[in-house]
Write an enzyme that holds these catalytic residues in place. Sequence first.
Site, PDB file in Angstrom:
ATOM      1  N   GLY A 174     -53.400 -32.335 -10.618  1.00  0.00           N
ATOM      2  CA  GLY A 174     -53.484 -32.266  -9.162  1.00  0.00           C
ATOM      3  C   GLY A 174     -53.501 -30.818  -8.715  1.00  0.00           C
ATOM      4  N   GLY A 175     -53.015 -30.628  -7.473  1.00  0.00           N
ATOM      5  CA  GLY A 175     -53.018 -29.279  -6.905  1.00  0.00           C
ATOM      6  C   GLY A 175     -52.184 -28.292  -7.697  1.00  0.00           C
ATOM      7  N   GLY A 409     -81.931  -5.508 -13.760  1.00  0.00           N
ATOM      8  CA  GLY A 409     -80.677  -5.608 -12.996  1.00  0.00           C
ATOM      9  C   GLY A 409     -79.468  -5.574 -13.904  1.00  0.00           C
ATOM     10  CB  ALA A 410     -78.825  -6.999 -17.238  1.00  0.00           C
TER      11      ALA A 410
HETATM   12  C1  HXC Z   1     -41.314 -37.477  -9.622  1.00  0.00           C
HETATM   13  C2  HXC Z   1     -41.854 -37.633 -11.825  1.00  0.00           C
HETATM   14  C3  HXC Z   1     -43.114 -37.072 -11.577  1.00  0.00           C
HETATM   15  C4  HXC Z   1     -43.417 -36.710 -10.245  1.00  0.00           C
HETATM   16  C5  HXC Z   1     -42.970 -37.483 -13.665  1.00  0.00           C
HETATM   17  N1  HXC Z   1     -41.808 -37.883 -13.129  1.00  0.00           N
HETATM   18  N2  HXC Z   1     -43.788 -36.996 -12.738  1.00  0.00           N
HETATM   19  N3  HXC Z   1     -40.968 -37.829 -10.845  1.00  0.00           N
HETATM   20  N4  HXC Z   1     -42.475 -36.926  -9.309  1.00  0.00           N
HETATM   21  N5  HXC Z   1     -44.589 -36.159  -9.934  1.00  0.00           N
HETATM   22  C6  HXC Z   1     -40.670 -38.461 -13.815  1.00  0.00           C
HETATM   23  C7  HXC Z   1     -40.948 -39.841 -14.320  1.00  0.00           C
HETATM   24  O1  HXC Z   1     -40.746 -40.771 -13.285  1.00  0.00           O
HETATM   25  C8  HXC Z   1     -39.911 -39.952 -15.409  1.00  0.00           C
HETATM   26  O2  HXC Z   1     -38.692 -40.215 -14.805  1.00  0.00           O
HETATM   27  C9  HXC Z   1     -39.839 -38.558 -15.958  1.00  0.00           C
HETATM   28  O3  HXC Z   1     -40.403 -37.714 -14.973  1.00  0.00           O
HETATM   29  C10 HXC Z   1     -40.657 -38.373 -17.216  1.00  0.00           C
HETATM   30  O4  HXC Z   1     -41.909 -38.939 -17.001  1.00  0.00           O
HETATM   31  P1  HXC Z   1     -42.591 -39.950 -18.003  1.00  0.00           P
HETATM   32  O5  HXC Z   1     -43.637 -40.656 -17.260  1.00  0.00           O
HETATM   33  O6  HXC Z   1     -41.562 -40.774 -18.682  1.00  0.00           O
HETATM   34  O7  HXC Z   1     -43.181 -38.959 -19.074  1.00  0.00           O
HETATM   35  P2  HXC Z   1     -44.578 -39.034 -19.808  1.00  0.00           P
HETATM   36  O8  HXC Z   1     -44.790 -40.402 -20.352  1.00  0.00           O
HETATM   37  O9  HXC Z   1     -44.579 -37.876 -20.752  1.00  0.00           O
HETATM   38  O10 HXC Z   1     -45.670 -38.787 -18.676  1.00  0.00           O
HETATM   39  C11 HXC Z   1     -45.726 -37.608 -17.963  1.00  0.00           C
HETATM   40  C12 HXC Z   1     -46.718 -37.714 -16.800  1.00  0.00           C
HETATM   41  C13 HXC Z   1     -46.347 -38.944 -15.922  1.00  0.00           C
HETATM   42  C14 HXC Z   1     -48.101 -37.892 -17.367  1.00  0.00           C
HETATM   43  C15 HXC Z   1     -46.638 -36.418 -16.043  1.00  0.00           C
HETATM   44  O11 HXC Z   1     -44.964 -38.872 -15.644  1.00  0.00           O
HETATM   45  C16 HXC Z   1     -47.122 -38.979 -14.658  1.00  0.00           C
HETATM   46  O12 HXC Z   1     -48.278 -39.374 -14.615  1.00  0.00           O
HETATM   47  N6  HXC Z   1     -46.447 -38.578 -13.553  1.00  0.00           N
HETATM   48  C17 HXC Z   1     -47.027 -38.600 -12.264  1.00  0.00           C
HETATM   49  C18 HXC Z   1     -47.971 -37.454 -12.119  1.00  0.00           C
HETATM   50  C19 HXC Z   1     -48.501 -37.330 -10.742  1.00  0.00           C
HETATM   51  O13 HXC Z   1     -49.245 -38.191 -10.262  1.00  0.00           O
HETATM   52  N7  HXC Z   1     -48.053 -36.303 -10.041  1.00  0.00           N
HETATM   53  C20 HXC Z   1     -48.479 -35.987  -8.769  1.00  0.00           C
HETATM   54  C21 HXC Z   1     -49.764 -35.194  -8.999  1.00  0.00           C
HETATM   55  S1  HXC Z   1     -50.412 -34.668  -7.540  1.00  0.00           S
HETATM   56  P3  HXC Z   1     -37.599 -41.164 -15.470  1.00  0.00           P
HETATM   57  O14 HXC Z   1     -36.570 -41.283 -14.424  1.00  0.00           O
HETATM   58  O15 HXC Z   1     -38.285 -42.424 -15.793  1.00  0.00           O
HETATM   59  O16 HXC Z   1     -37.138 -40.420 -16.688  1.00  0.00           O
HETATM   60  C22 HXC Z   1     -49.751 -33.197  -7.341  1.00  0.00           C
HETATM   61  C23 HXC Z   1     -50.179 -32.585  -6.142  1.00  0.00           C
HETATM   62  C24 HXC Z   1     -49.757 -31.177  -6.126  1.00  0.00           C
HETATM   63  O17 HXC Z   1     -49.019 -32.729  -8.093  1.00  0.00           O
HETATM   64  C25 HXC Z   1     -50.215 -30.662  -4.857  1.00  0.00           C
HETATM   65  C26 HXC Z   1     -49.981 -29.230  -4.783  1.00  0.00           C
HETATM   66  C27 HXC Z   1     -50.684 -28.699  -3.622  1.00  0.00           C
END
Ligand code: HXC
Length: 525
Positions: A174-175, A409-410
Amino acid sequence: MESGVVRKEILELKQLIEKAKLGGGSEAIAKQHSQGKLTARERLELLFDNGEYIEFDMFVTTRATEFDMDKRKVPGDGVVTAFGRVDGRWVVGIAQDFTFMGGSVGEMHAAKIVKAMQYALSTGVPVVFLNDSGGARIQEGVDSLKGYGDIFYMNVVASGVIPQIAVIMGPCAGGAVYSPALMDFVIMVEKTSYMFITGPKVVKAALGEDVTEEELGGARVHASRSGVAHFIASNDREAIEIVKKLLSYLPSNNMDIPPRVDVGDDPYRLVPELDSIVPEDPKKPYDMYQIIESVIDKGTFFEVQKDFAKNAIIGFARLNGYTVCIVANNPQYYMGALDIDSSDKISRFVRFCDAFNIPIITFVDTPGFVPGTYQEHRGIIRHGAKIIYAYSEAVVPKLTVIVRKAYGGAYIAMGSKHLGADLVIAWPTAEIAVMGPEAAAEVIWRKKLESIQDPAEREALLKKLAEEYKEKLTKPYFAASRGYVDMIIEPNQTRAILTKALEFLLTKREIRVRGPPKKHGVMPV
Ligand code: HXC
């Protein structure tokens, strides 16, 4: 107070620190290890000299209460921030702790990162950000996005002031990818890290494409195709070694100069093998790496973006111990012609080197910009212009060696005299002109050539005319007669002359008229 009895507050502190150090708990730490990943603190221990660092904000916690966040919170909020020494020089380190909520970025997690960056900025030391995060903490909604926004803003404020190095040691989606993208260098760990805007599931839903995380945004892809990653490492330990090596070439900030490291190589050493490296046949490639490595201090070439846009070579090196930036065309790929990716690669590097007071040495052998619809439609005009912009703007010492072709140009773009090069050296094998002799002869004498019916006869005449053009205009003596080439030298003298010129130019102050005052130019990005 009785002597020798430790106060209970101090014992409590010890316990709290021990607890904080556990992050998301021993189970999560074991999971991290089982994936071949180190924890945030283990990574910082590897980064800092003797594993010692001063951690701050250890007791910061989230303020969120929704979705049981008040019950889940742990001290540190999923990120470790610290300062310590790397090879004796201060560095700020930020390491996300995946064991707590996947290293996700909430409001306070972000605030810690911003504070760490402010320390780095105010003290003028590099920042190393070890990323390992599931991205924006979903439970904190817009507070989390605000946190990211603050981090991005700090990345921009710090850009060109302190070196910023991002290491991707886990997910980065994501971001969240934009903080590393705004930093100067991105190092990715193979197999355990990835970077993408949207993951495979969304790609499948939106486009019906089946793609794995590795194929979409793994280390290899970003190092070779997208150019997002500058280095790849096979594990966490190696990634941190790369950070240290990189730092060894850099100054701590833009007011500083890089450390000088004498490797004991005679700075005025002659390099006889260079006299025979350029082949007679202008279409035959040779090894540009051999030229670079034999000219610089032995064993000091540290290539950047090695697998991306291989028609250009960039990297750090040392000359008589001084850090220099090397930019070169690579005749083994597209004959060294410049395309979109190599333009991006070169221009960004030139700007980095200029921002951090590192002289630029350019080795030129390019027949021009890559022609064709693919390149044109993707904006080779816009991208190629960046090289011209970057070299023109750069005020650090600029030394250029024209090895063979420097056409059109290069020629201008690749650190020519016209864009402010301080010293342009040509080897006698240099060819400098609007275009190659054959192409030039075909244009100038088109009618004459067309009037000849016999193809063999026409070919012979073309060859003769091309030779005439080459003799009169492409040999470096013509450019030297105008002063556009400062020196024509025997290739074996290249190291000795570059070393002396570099030393002479170390006191360089920009004297060229830089035009009217302006807020900033508009680089054709
Ligand atoms: C809250 C999160 C989290 C998140 C992971 N966790 N990502 N909690 N917010 N974004 C938590 C999980 O719930 C889990 O908690 C623990 O972290 C470990 O994650 P797992 O899923 O068990 O680990 P894994 O299997 O290794 O997978 C990792 C992962 C997956 C691929 C990152 O967790 C995932 O897809 N997370 C969501 C990613 C996501 O969509 N993020 C938002 C992206 S958008 P528990 O309590 O079960 O241990 C974004 C926008 C940014 O980031 C914008 C900026 C401008």
